[in-house]
Design a protein around this motif. Structure first.
Motif, PDB file in Angstrom:
ATOM      1  N   GLY A 385       0.800  -0.816  -0.162  1.00 39.60           N
ATOM      2  CA  GLY A 385      -0.006   0.312  -0.005  1.00 39.60           C
ATOM      3  C   GLY A 385       0.678   1.412   0.096  1.00 39.60           C
ATOM      4  N   LYS A 386       1.969   1.387  -0.061  1.00 40.64           N
ATOM      5  CA  LYS A 386       3.053   2.180   0.247  1.00 40.64           C
ATOM      6  C   LYS A 386       2.508   3.416  -1.356  1.00 40.64           C
ATOM      7  CE  LYS A 386       6.380  -0.377  -1.050  1.00 40.64           C
ATOM      8  NZ  LYS A 386       6.177  -1.353  -1.279  1.00 40.64           N
ATOM      9  N   SER A 387       2.840   3.335  -2.524  1.00 38.79           N
ATOM     10  CA  SER A 387       2.040   4.005  -3.682  1.00 38.79           C
ATOM     11  C   SER A 387       0.442   4.645  -3.120  1.00 38.79           C
ATOM     12  CB  SER A 387       2.257   3.037  -4.574  1.00 38.79           C
ATOM     13  OG  SER A 387       3.566   2.905  -5.240  1.00 38.79           O
ATOM     14  N   THR A 388       0.158   3.841  -2.861  1.00 44.44           N
ATOM     15  CA  THR A 388      -1.253   4.201  -2.586  1.00 44.44           C
ATOM     16  C   THR A 388      -1.207   5.139  -1.815  1.00 44.44           C
ATOM     17  OG1 THR A 388      -2.405   2.090  -3.243  1.00 44.44           O
ATOM     18  CG2 THR A 388      -3.702   3.685  -1.882  1.00 44.44           C
ATOM     19  N   PHE A 389      -0.219   4.921  -0.213  1.00 48.22           N
ATOM     20  CA  PHE A 389      -0.660   6.077   0.845  1.00 48.22           C
ATOM     21  C   PHE A 389       0.011   7.070   0.050  1.00 48.22           C
ATOM     22  CE2 PHE A 389       2.711   8.146   3.908  1.00 48.22           C
ATOM     23  CZ  PHE A 389       1.722   8.163   4.966  1.00 48.22           C
ATOM     24  N   ILE A 390       0.929   7.450  -0.884  1.00 48.44           N
ATOM     25  CA  ILE A 390       1.513   8.162  -1.600  1.00 48.44           C
ATOM     26  C   ILE A 390       1.127   9.303  -2.576  1.00 48.44           C
ATOM     27  CG2 ILE A 390       3.774   9.860  -3.344  1.00 48.44           C
ATOM     28  CD1 ILE A 390       5.508   7.727  -2.391  1.00 48.44           C
ATOM     29  N   ASP A 391      -0.091   8.352  -3.227  1.00 52.04           N
ATOM     30  CA  ASP A 391      -1.041   9.033  -3.827  1.00 52.04           C
ATOM     31  C   ASP A 391      -2.197   9.490  -3.246  1.00 52.04           C
ATOM     32  OD1 ASP A 391       0.083   8.257  -5.883  1.00 52.04           O
ATOM     33  OD2 ASP A 391      -1.610   6.553  -6.769  1.00 52.04           O
ATOM     34  N   LEU A 497       9.891  11.020  -1.553  1.00 55.04           N
ATOM     35  CA  LEU A 497      10.820   9.930  -2.725  1.00 55.04           C
ATOM     36  C   LEU A 497      10.772   8.855  -2.795  1.00 55.04           C
ATOM     37  CD1 LEU A 497      14.043  11.954  -2.056  1.00 55.04           C
ATOM     38  CD2 LEU A 497      12.432  12.914  -2.936  1.00 55.04           C
ATOM     39  N   ASP A 498      10.074   8.032  -3.709  1.00 55.92           N
ATOM     40  CA  ASP A 498       9.554   6.909  -4.267  1.00 55.92           C
ATOM     41  C   ASP A 498      10.241   6.460  -4.747  1.00 55.92           C
ATOM     42  OD1 ASP A 498       7.693   4.416  -4.560  1.00 55.92           O
ATOM     43  OD2 ASP A 498       6.317   5.625  -5.483  1.00 55.92           O
ATOM     44  N   GLU A 499      11.076   5.053  -3.754  1.00 55.11           N
ATOM     45  CA  GLU A 499      12.269   4.330  -4.783  1.00 55.11           C
ATOM     46  C   GLU A 499      12.860   5.606  -5.505  1.00 55.11           C
ATOM     47  OE1 GLU A 499      11.252   1.078  -6.059  1.00 55.11           O
ATOM     48  OE2 GLU A 499       9.271   0.338  -4.283  1.00 55.11           O
ATOM     49  N   PRO A 500      13.948   6.423  -5.188  1.00 53.78           N
ATOM     50  CA  PRO A 500      15.311   6.829  -5.766  1.00 53.78           C
ATOM     51  C   PRO A 500      15.849   6.103  -6.275  1.00 53.78           C
ATOM     52  CG  PRO A 500      14.589   7.431  -3.570  1.00 53.78           C
ATOM     53  CD  PRO A 500      13.917   6.954  -3.398  1.00 53.78           C
ATOM     54  N   ALA A 501      15.684   5.413  -5.390  1.00 57.54           N
ATOM     55  CA  ALA A 501      17.499   4.426  -5.779  1.00 57.54           C
ATOM     56  C   ALA A 501      17.669   3.467  -6.542  1.00 57.54           C
ATOM     57  CB  ALA A 501      18.695   3.431  -4.050  1.00 57.54           C
ATOM     58  N   ALA A 502      16.184   3.035  -7.642  1.00 56.59           N
ATOM     59  CA  ALA A 502      15.901   2.631  -8.663  1.00 56.59           C
ATOM     60  C   ALA A 502      17.211   3.090  -9.995  1.00 56.59           C
ATOM     61  CB  ALA A 502      14.468   2.527  -8.910  1.00 56.59           C
ATOM     62  N   GLY A 503      18.270   1.636 -10.086  1.00 61.47           N
ATOM     63  CA  GLY A 503      18.445   1.440 -11.100  1.00 61.47           C
ATOM     64  C   GLY A 503      19.987   1.912 -10.786  1.00 61.47           C
TER      65      GLY A 503
END
Length: 588
Positions: A385-391, A497-503
């Motif tokens: 539910g993390k993305s739902t939380f941010i939205d 910040l939503d998963e800024p370390a991706a890549g």
């Protein structure tokens, strides 16, 4: 960006001066007549390039706006309004603006084929109206006069060339502003644009209004060019042809509009000389538009890319960024907001946040606080539910239960772009930066007012490319860093910040963790970090909250939370059998 705008303007003016001088000196009168038509069509194409090419909205009624401008000039002539042709043309452009805004209103709700149908319907209705009335002065043989200074064909050609240059230069400056960057951002992702505090409705309406004004100008220029017009000059088919050619040539670029003007004006002349049907041109334009859409690149864009390759300028931007980094940075970017003293209420407080999709409970009574001048982590397995939380917190999910307050001010009922303006900024799991922007344009969009020195220091602080680098040439991992740079450059009260370390590689992740930990001191912003990388969470966060199936299962310092049996169970599926954990004993 000011230098880039001046450079683009000087290039346009120089090209117009050289081309205009050559045309007047070398072309016979008939070809000069056709060249004038090319320029008038190019102005109309620039107007369509703004709304369709830059903002990404389908507009199939552009010649209707031009018709408004032309008929206005005709009536100004009949009524003998003081001021002459130049003033009449400006009034004609202004007369088209209300219609442009009216047509833009459906674009606030409609996209794609639905918007195309609305604009096409308007063009058909306008076509019917024009077919029932004659051009003002046509029956009395009173054509639109030209002022004595531009009465000759060379004089009027230079006048139209100057009008084209003014429009092209004006758009060159406008598109390098935050509004221009917002148009490109909307084309790529309306949600990302709103996250930067952009009012998507206002940006869309401004694009339609300015586009209609320029189209009205082109209609007025055509009235002065031909003297007397007929409804067929602004027919539905003319609007469709204009859209097809704008797509094929790339009319959002100054050279693309000229290429399109040449195609529309000179191609029929070529067919006439070859004794071929004029409809062949429309078929070829349609095929060219489809090809441009399939390839994702118009003629003018291909030419620009080829020019960059020939100049070998693609590597200049990284070198410039390295020069900024090697030149020595102050301890923080210029003008940091002093961090708060930690007293008072939390900067962001969420109480009882619940989100339901029918019978599915995505969030169930979540409580979370982000203290002032702190970095707080939000972790959990996929689907927690993390993305739902941010939205929900940032306003992109309007239907939720509970309370969200920023600095003790409730945010319920506040739109996403308003929340961003108040100080709630976010990044995204997948980068949504418009590739047509440069790195500097993107930071201007994200931060609003930002001087070049501070912009360059922020980019260097995060090891980002130099401002002149096109985003299209930046790799995916570096674009994630640009996301972070854009968020913190706005100096919000809280950055999500939503998963800024991706890549990112392991070393890059540790460096990013150090940078995130510095954000409160350097920018005065608290941080809510949503991340799967536990090394990043341990290094950057002072507090961590764990979600699982929409509920908070643990909260506290990272070292304690990550050793919690419930957290290990959520991530691993079963608790580790260490220390006599009750869950492990029950499993055995």
């Amino acid at each position: 960006m000011k230098r880039a705008s001046r450079r683009a303007a000087l290039t346009i003016l120089a090209a117009c001066a050289l081309g205009g001088g050559a045309a007047v000196g070398l072309l016979p009168s008939y070809w000069l007549f056709l060249a004038t038509g090319v320029l008038i069509t190019a102005v109309a194409l620039l107007s369509l390039g703004l709304v369709a090419g830059r903002t990404g909205m389908i507009a199939l009624c552009q010649m209707s706006f031009a018709g408004v401008g032309a008929w206005t000039v005709g009536y100004m002539n009949i009524w003998q309004v003081p001021g002459g042709l130049l003033l009449w043309i400006l009034i004609g452009g202004l007369a088209a603006v209300p219609l442009g805004i009216a047509i833009g209103l459906p674009a606030l709700r409609l996209r794609g084929i639905n918007l195309a149908i609305v604009t096409l319907s308007f063009a058909a209705a306008f076509d019917t109206v024009l077919a029932t009335i004659t051009f003002p002065g046509q029956t009395s043989f009173q054509s639109v006069p030209r002022p004595a200074l531009i009465d000759s064909d060379p004089g009027y050609f230079l006048f139209v060339l100057a009008a084209y240059a003014l429009v092209a230069v004006g758009l060159a400056f406008l598109t390098r502003t935050r509004l221009g960057a917002a148009w490109l951002a909307i084309r790529h992702s309306e949600r990302a644009a709103a996250a930067h505090g952009v009012s998507v409705p206002m940006a869309k309406l401004s694009a339609f209004g300015i586009s209609a004004f320029i189209a009205g100008i082109s209609g007025g220029l055509l009235a002065g060019f031909l003297g007397t017009l007929v409804s067929e000059n602004f027919s539905l088919m003319q609007s469709l042809v204009l859209y097809a050619v704008a797509t094929m040539a790339g009319a959002h670029l100054a050279e693309g509009a000229i290429i399109g003007g040449i195609l529309i004006t000179l191609f029929p002349e070529l067919l006439r000389r070859l004794d071929l049907a004029q409809d062949i041109g429309n078929v070829i334009f349609a095929i060219g538009a489809v090809q441009a859409l399939a390839a994702g690149e118009a003629i003018a864009e291909s030419l620009r890319r080829l020019g960059r390759r020939l100049r070998g300028g693609a590597s200049a931007a990284p070198a410039a960024a390295a020069a900024v980094r090697d030149g020595g940075l102050p301890a923080s970017p210029a003008g940091p907001r002093p961090p708060p003293d930690g007293a008072g209420p939390p900067v962001l407080a969420i109480r009882g946040l619940s989100v339901r999709y029918g019978a599915v409970v995505a969030l169930d009574g979540v409580d979370l606080s982000v203290p002032q001048a702190a970095v707080v982590g939000l972790i959990g397995p996929n689907g927690a539910g993390k993305s739902t939380f941010i939205d929900a917190v940032t306003g992109f999910l309007e239907t939720y239960e509970g309370e969200v307050a920023l600095e003790n001010r409730p945010l319920e009922g506040v739109a996403a772009h308003r929340r961003a303006q108040r100080g709630v900024r976010r990044s995204w799991q997948t980068t949504r930066i418009a590739p047509e922007l440069t790195v500097g344009d993107y930071l201007t969009l994200a931060a609003g007012g930002l001087d070049e020195a501070e912009r360059d220091r922020i980019l260097a602080w995060l090891d980002c490319p130099a401002a002149e680098m096109p985003v299209a040439q930046v790799d995916a991992g570096t674009r994630r860093l640009l996301d972070v740079a854009g968020v913190v450059a706005a100096r919000p009260a809280v950055a999500l910040l939503d998963e800024p370390a991706a890549g990112q590689s392991y070393d890059q992740t540790l460096r990013l963790a150090a940078r995130i930990a510095e954000i409160p001191a350097l920018f005065g912003s608290s941080v809510l970090l949503v991340e799967h990388d536990m090394d990043l969470v341990r290094a950057a966060c002072a507090q961590v909250t764990v979600l699982d199936f929409g509920r908070v299962i643990a909260a506290g310092p990272p070292a304690e939370v990550l050793e919690d049996p419930a957290v290990k169970t959520a991530y691993l599926g079963v608790a580790e059998p260490a220390g006599g954990h009750a869950a492990a004993e029950a499993a055995s």
